[in-house]
Design a protein around this motif. Structure first.
Motif: not given
Length: 185
Positions: A3-7, A117-128, A162-165
Motif C-alpha cells: 500500500n501507499s502511505y497518504a498525508q 526526483e527530490a534532490p534536496e531531500i535525497g530522493l530520486g524519482v518516486g515510482g508507481t 515519507a519525507e517526500r509528502a
C-alpha cells in the motif's frame, strides 16, 4: 504489492480549491500513465441514479454486507446505503463524478507513473506504488468513515520515502496538515 502511505495537505470547504491543488500536484508528476479511481458511500437514490448513469459498470455492495452486491444481481436502490467503486476511469470523468455524487462522501484517486526526483531531500524519482493524489469530497478520511462538509487532499508516497509528502506539499505552496497513514488500497 504494498500500500501507499497518504498525508493530508489541504482541507477546504471549496471543492474547486481542492481540485486546483490536485491540478498543481499533477503538474509536477510524470503523467505518462494516468487513470482515476472512484469510491463513494451513497445513501440517496438521486445520487445513486446520477452516478450509475455516469458509471454504469461500477461495482457496488451494500454497506456492511458484501453478499448484496453488483455481481449478485441485486438492486442497489433497495440496499442503500451502498459502497460504490470504479477503477481505471478516464480523468475527464472526475468533475461529472463529483457532481453526480452530490453531498455523498467520495474519493477520487489519481494514479500516475511517478513523482519527480527530490534532490534536496535525497530522493530520486518516486515510482508507481507511491505516486497518487486523492481528493476526499465530503469526507475527512480515505475510508469515508468521517463525513464532513469540507474536502481533503492527500498526497501518497512510499512509506520509506515519507519525507517526500511535505516536500510535495511545499512544491505547490502547501504543507502537511496531518499524520502519514497507510492508504486502504
Amino acid at each position: 504489492m504494498s500500500n501507499s502511505y497518504a498525508q493530508p495537505i489541504l482541507r477546504t470547504a471549496d471543492l474547486s480549491a481542492g481540485l486546483h491543488a490536485v491540478e498543481k500536484l499533477l503538474g509536477i508528476a510524470d503523467l505518462s500513465y494516468l487513470e482515476v479511481d472512484f469510491d463513494a458511500r451513497i445513501s440517496s437514490t438521486h445520487s445513486l441514479s446520477q452516478v450509475l448513469a455516469l458509471l454504469p459498470d461500477a461495482n457496488w455492495w451494500a454497506y456492511g454486507d458484501s453478499d448484496a452486491a453488483s455481481d449478485a444481481g441485486n438492486s442497489p436502490s433497495a440496499l442503500l446505503p451502498i459502497w460504490l467503486r470504479r477503477m481505471a476511469s478516464a480523468p475527464e470523468t472526475v468533475e461529472p463524478f463529483l457532481k453526480a455524487v452530490g453531498d455523498s462522501p467520495a474519493t477520487v484517486r489519481w494514479d500516475f507513473n511517478a513523482w519527480p526526483e527530490a534532490p534536496e531531500i535525497g530522493l530520486g524519482v518516486g515510482g508507481t506504488r507511491g505516486a497518487f493524489v486523492t481528493l476526499c469530497a465530503h469526507a475527512r478520511d480515505l475510508d469515508l468513515e468521517e463525513p464532513a462538509a469540507d474536502h481533503t487532499v492527500f498526497v501518497h508516497v512510499k512509506q520509506v520515502e515519507a519525507e517526500r509528502a511535505p516536500w510535495l506539499a511545499a512544491q505547490v505552496g502547501l504543507r502537511v496538515i496531518g499524520d502519514l497513514e497507510m492508504a486502504p488500497y
